[in-house]
Design an enzyme around this catalytic site. Structure first.
Site, PDB file in Angstrom:
ATOM      1  N   GLU B  59       0.825  -1.213   0.000  1.00  0.00           N
ATOM      2  CA  GLU B  59       0.000   0.000   0.000  1.00  0.00           C
ATOM      3  C   GLU B  59       0.861   1.267   0.000  1.00  0.00           C
ATOM      4  O   GLU B  59       0.531   2.251  -0.662  1.00  0.00           O
ATOM      5  CB  GLU B  59      -0.948  -0.004   1.211  1.00  0.00           C
ATOM      6  N   GLU B  62       2.109   1.635  -3.544  1.00  0.00           N
ATOM      7  CA  GLU B  62       1.054   2.056  -4.470  1.00  0.00           C
ATOM      8  C   GLU B  62       0.672   3.524  -4.294  1.00  0.00           C
ATOM      9  O   GLU B  62       0.443   4.238  -5.257  1.00  0.00           O
ATOM     10  CB  GLU B  62      -0.208   1.194  -4.277  1.00  0.00           C
TER      11      GLU B  62
END
Lengths: 179, 179
Positions: B59, B62
């Protein structure tokens, strides 16, 4: 990629390590229909919308007849493709509890045996699971050196959007950093 | 009552607090379409069968373009009837990560802003959420006094029945209690 909408991927199990500080004994059970002669902490799955500590206290009472109160989280285990979870993942949390009663009245449908066992014995016996042995050693460390060495304690906070309360578990902050 | 079969009751979200120990700065974002001007740690929901640390690292990459590695779990939050979880419960875990790269390249679809912020500033600003502020203070404590004060570290264990591996997170044990 998009993270919405959310979906449930985990079941949450909670066990309670109930330590009688006066005697140094901890509450253990042997499950029926499981590994022979393996002592472990009583516990089970969370009900929907049930707080971690409440699950531990409820499961301990159901399995052993012992009343207790939540003190802290000791460990968190994550396991994928858990046999009992239908391909979902399993989050298994062991809590430290303090006893409020001492007379065992265990559930003969779930448990084969139940007793107050010396914590040193549980930390050193081979008749247990790897996790139980590990957490028994951790609990022994806390019992001897102070539970602040091992605890994740709980604080309640207001949730920003919903007006509800959420519960956060982490190590204690020193007083000068609390605000 | 029976605890079988198991069923998934929780979604698991993970955020990463990436601290650059050389500069004392931590990686923060502001989400699009959320509370205005609230700095928080990048994060999102776990994919099926994804380990906690792997979710945090994925995460962070990203959302911010920063590569990092998992160090420990800092906090666990449980919330019921979470607005994004369709009546299910939400387990939200914040990890401590170490950066492996430093050049921000943030996702403009998810984030409004992203920066390396001085940890002291994050711990004291009002432009953040209660949880982020709390964990920033915890991280500051660890940065100053040693991460052993705040970490739940990970150990891998063999699972008894399945032959698989599970991951257990708890406080460090002293060497004399390791076996």
């Amino acid at each position: 990629h998009s993270r919405l909408p959310g979906y449930a991927t985990h079941q949450v199990g909670v066990a309670g390590a109930v330590l009688d500080e006066d005697t140094g004994k901890v509450l253990v059970v042997q499950d029926k229909n499981k590994t022979t002669n393996a002592w472990k902490f009583p516990g089970g799955l969370s009900d929907q919308s049930e707080d971690i500590g409440d699950t531990a206290v409820r499961e301990v009472l159901e399995e052993t007849g012992i009343k207790s109160e939540f003190k802290s989280i000791l460990s968190v285990r994550q396991q994928h493709n858990h046999p009992g979870a239908f391909g979902k993942s399993d989050m298994y949390i062991i809590c430290r509890l303090a006893p409020l009663s001492y007379q065992i009245n265990f559930c003969t449908r779930e448990c084969l045996k139940c007793e107050w066992m010396d914590l040193v014995k549980l930390a050193t016996t081979s008749h247990t699971t790897p996790i139980t042995s590990r957490v028994a050693k951790l609990l022994l460390y806390g019992y001897r050196q102070g539970f602040d060495k091992i605890d994740m304690t709980m604080k309640e906070y207001p949730a920003v959007y919903s007006g509800m309360v959420y519960r956060l578990y982490h190590r204690e902050l020193p007083v000068n950093l609390e605000n």
